[in-house]
Design a protein around this motif. Sequence first.
Motif, PDB file in Angstrom:
ATOM      1  N   ILE A 155       0.854  -1.188   0.000  1.00 37.85           N
ATOM      2  CA  ILE A 155       0.000   0.000   0.000  1.00 37.85           C
ATOM      3  C   ILE A 155       0.892   1.240   0.000  1.00 37.85           C
ATOM      4  CG2 ILE A 155      -1.799   1.258   1.257  1.00 37.85           C
ATOM      5  CD1 ILE A 155      -2.647  -1.426   2.483  1.00 37.85           C
ATOM      6  N   ILE A 156       0.687   2.109  -0.969  1.00 38.27           N
ATOM      7  CA  ILE A 156       1.421   3.380  -0.979  1.00 38.27           C
ATOM      8  C   ILE A 156       0.444   4.465  -0.570  1.00 38.27           C
ATOM      9  CG2 ILE A 156       2.735   5.023  -2.377  1.00 38.27           C
ATOM     10  CD1 ILE A 156       3.810   2.744  -4.022  1.00 38.27           C
ATOM     11  N   GLY A 162      -5.934   3.899   3.455  1.00 33.43           N
ATOM     12  CA  GLY A 162      -4.883   2.885   3.325  1.00 33.43           C
ATOM     13  C   GLY A 162      -4.932   1.914   4.495  1.00 33.43           C
ATOM     14  N   GLN A 163      -5.144   2.447   5.694  1.00 40.55           N
ATOM     15  CA  GLN A 163      -5.228   1.572   6.878  1.00 40.55           C
ATOM     16  C   GLN A 163      -6.444   0.643   6.790  1.00 40.55           C
ATOM     17  OE1 GLN A 163      -5.084   4.172  10.374  1.00 40.55           O
ATOM     18  NE2 GLN A 163      -3.441   5.324   9.384  1.00 40.55           N
ATOM     19  N   VAL A 210      -0.227  -3.871  -5.748  1.00 44.68           N
ATOM     20  CA  VAL A 210       0.136  -2.536  -5.256  1.00 44.68           C
ATOM     21  C   VAL A 210      -1.124  -1.670  -5.314  1.00 44.68           C
ATOM     22  CG1 VAL A 210       1.538  -0.476  -5.689  1.00 44.68           C
ATOM     23  CG2 VAL A 210       2.519  -2.761  -6.085  1.00 44.68           C
ATOM     24  N   VAL A 211      -1.476  -1.071  -4.174  1.00 49.12           N
ATOM     25  CA  VAL A 211      -2.651  -0.201  -4.133  1.00 49.12           C
ATOM     26  C   VAL A 211      -2.193   1.216  -3.787  1.00 49.12           C
ATOM     27  CG1 VAL A 211      -4.890   0.242  -3.059  1.00 49.12           C
ATOM     28  CG2 VAL A 211      -4.167  -2.107  -3.464  1.00 49.12           C
ATOM     29  N   LEU A 212      -2.663   2.187  -4.572  1.00 52.68           N
ATOM     30  CA  LEU A 212      -2.259   3.582  -4.376  1.00 52.68           C
ATOM     31  C   LEU A 212      -3.382   4.355  -3.693  1.00 52.68           C
ATOM     32  CD1 LEU A 212      -0.849   4.056  -7.971  1.00 52.68           C
ATOM     33  CD2 LEU A 212       0.461   3.617  -5.879  1.00 52.68           C
ATOM     34  N   VAL A 213      -3.055   4.943  -2.538  1.00 57.89           N
ATOM     35  CA  VAL A 213      -4.052   5.720  -1.799  1.00 57.89           C
ATOM     36  C   VAL A 213      -3.429   7.026  -1.315  1.00 57.89           C
ATOM     37  CG1 VAL A 213      -6.064   5.327  -0.331  1.00 57.89           C
ATOM     38  CG2 VAL A 213      -4.522   3.431  -0.756  1.00 57.89           C
ATOM     39  N   VAL A 214      -2.466   7.508  -2.062  1.00 50.90           N
ATOM     40  CA  VAL A 214      -1.701   8.673  -1.624  1.00 50.90           C
ATOM     41  C   VAL A 214      -2.395   9.953  -2.120  1.00 50.90           C
ATOM     42  CG1 VAL A 214      -0.165   8.648  -3.665  1.00 50.90           C
ATOM     43  CG2 VAL A 214       0.718   9.456  -1.517  1.00 50.90           C
ATOM     44  N   ILE A 241      -6.804   4.110  -6.601  1.00 52.79           N
ATOM     45  CA  ILE A 241      -8.066   4.740  -6.161  1.00 52.79           C
ATOM     46  C   ILE A 241      -7.763   6.108  -5.566  1.00 52.79           C
ATOM     47  CG2 ILE A 241      -9.366   2.601  -5.760  1.00 52.79           C
ATOM     48  CD1 ILE A 241      -8.835   3.093  -2.707  1.00 52.79           C
ATOM     49  N   ALA A 242      -6.547   6.631  -5.832  1.00 52.71           N
ATOM     50  CA  ALA A 242      -6.132   7.878  -5.176  1.00 52.71           C
ATOM     51  C   ALA A 242      -6.581   9.095  -5.981  1.00 52.71           C
ATOM     52  CB  ALA A 242      -4.624   7.860  -4.986  1.00 52.71           C
TER      53      ALA A 242
END
Length: 331
Positions: A155-156, A162-163, A210-214, A241-242
């Motif tokens: 998770i980025i 993200g949590q 890899v999931v982007l939530v930044v 999804i960011a």
Amino acid sequence: MTSTQAKPKVLVARAIFPDHIARLEEHFEVVSNPKDESWTKAQLIEKLQGVQGVFVAGERIDAELLDACPDLKICANMAVGYNNFDLDAMTAHGVLGTNTPDVLTETTADFGLALLMATARRMSESEHFLRAGQWQRWSYDMFSGSDVHGSTLGIIGMGRIGQGIARRGAHGFGMDVIYHNRSRLDAALETDCKARYVGKEELLKTADHVVLVVPYSPASHHTIGAAELALMKPTATLVNIARGGIVDDAALAVALREKRIAAAGLDVFEGEPKVHPDLLTVPNVVLTPHIASATVPTRRAMSKLTIDNLIGFLVHGKPVTPLNPSVLKQA
Ligand code: 8YV
């Protein structure tokens, strides 16, 4: 406010729930966008003359607009992300910004996992195949994807969403969760999320998904470009999804076409609602139109919180979720 005072004026820049407009009308003189179409900046500026508060959902608020709208006191965004706000310019103009944190966290985390699963298990691709009448027989390797359970989830961006994704992955799917973030979580939160902090390069090299939530900022622009995609496993999936702009969409389309990574799931796009034409033609990508927070209860909660901020600030002097509270001291 005494009954003899004129009501403050509020502009609602998007079509929203009719009963929410009715609630605004109890407190304000309201002008709302009857069509579900964005106004141009010039139209927005024109409509904001003499207006104290605006309800937006992604409309750009910058110095040029603020200079042209001297009566504006608050811009309430129906979103947790607020990269559409030039917050420094707003603070300099004494204009408050608000967003909608917390109310969308769990819904958006659900969607992150859903998009990851749809991507890893090739759900869009296989559905198109079925709808096109191409399903003639079962075959041993038809639409074989990658496993989610027991895999390594990277998770980025380890904020609240993200949590939420980490908890779902670790506790629900037995995933080994690694994360990268500007700062490390405290130990208790890492334990709760069962997540281990790693550098960005290690994450890209080791994660199966890899999931982007930044959040988007100039510093996070193209967090994932050709160089980062080259670090990922050829079997890996990437989920964004960011915000559009976190991924270099053109580079991603190339990596997908050349099978340098297995698949991607995208809810957000550079320049949306336009989508890079090359992403529309590669099969190994699941595309959704920015709907991660879109459940009826959550969209209502986001709209309600946006209105609570307008009423809280313009009527009671107390917004619920201010982004630049220093403005309150200036008032
Ligand atoms: C919004 C989002 O629906 O909250 C956010 O940051 O991306 C979405 O939940 C969208 O930005 C429209 O305001």
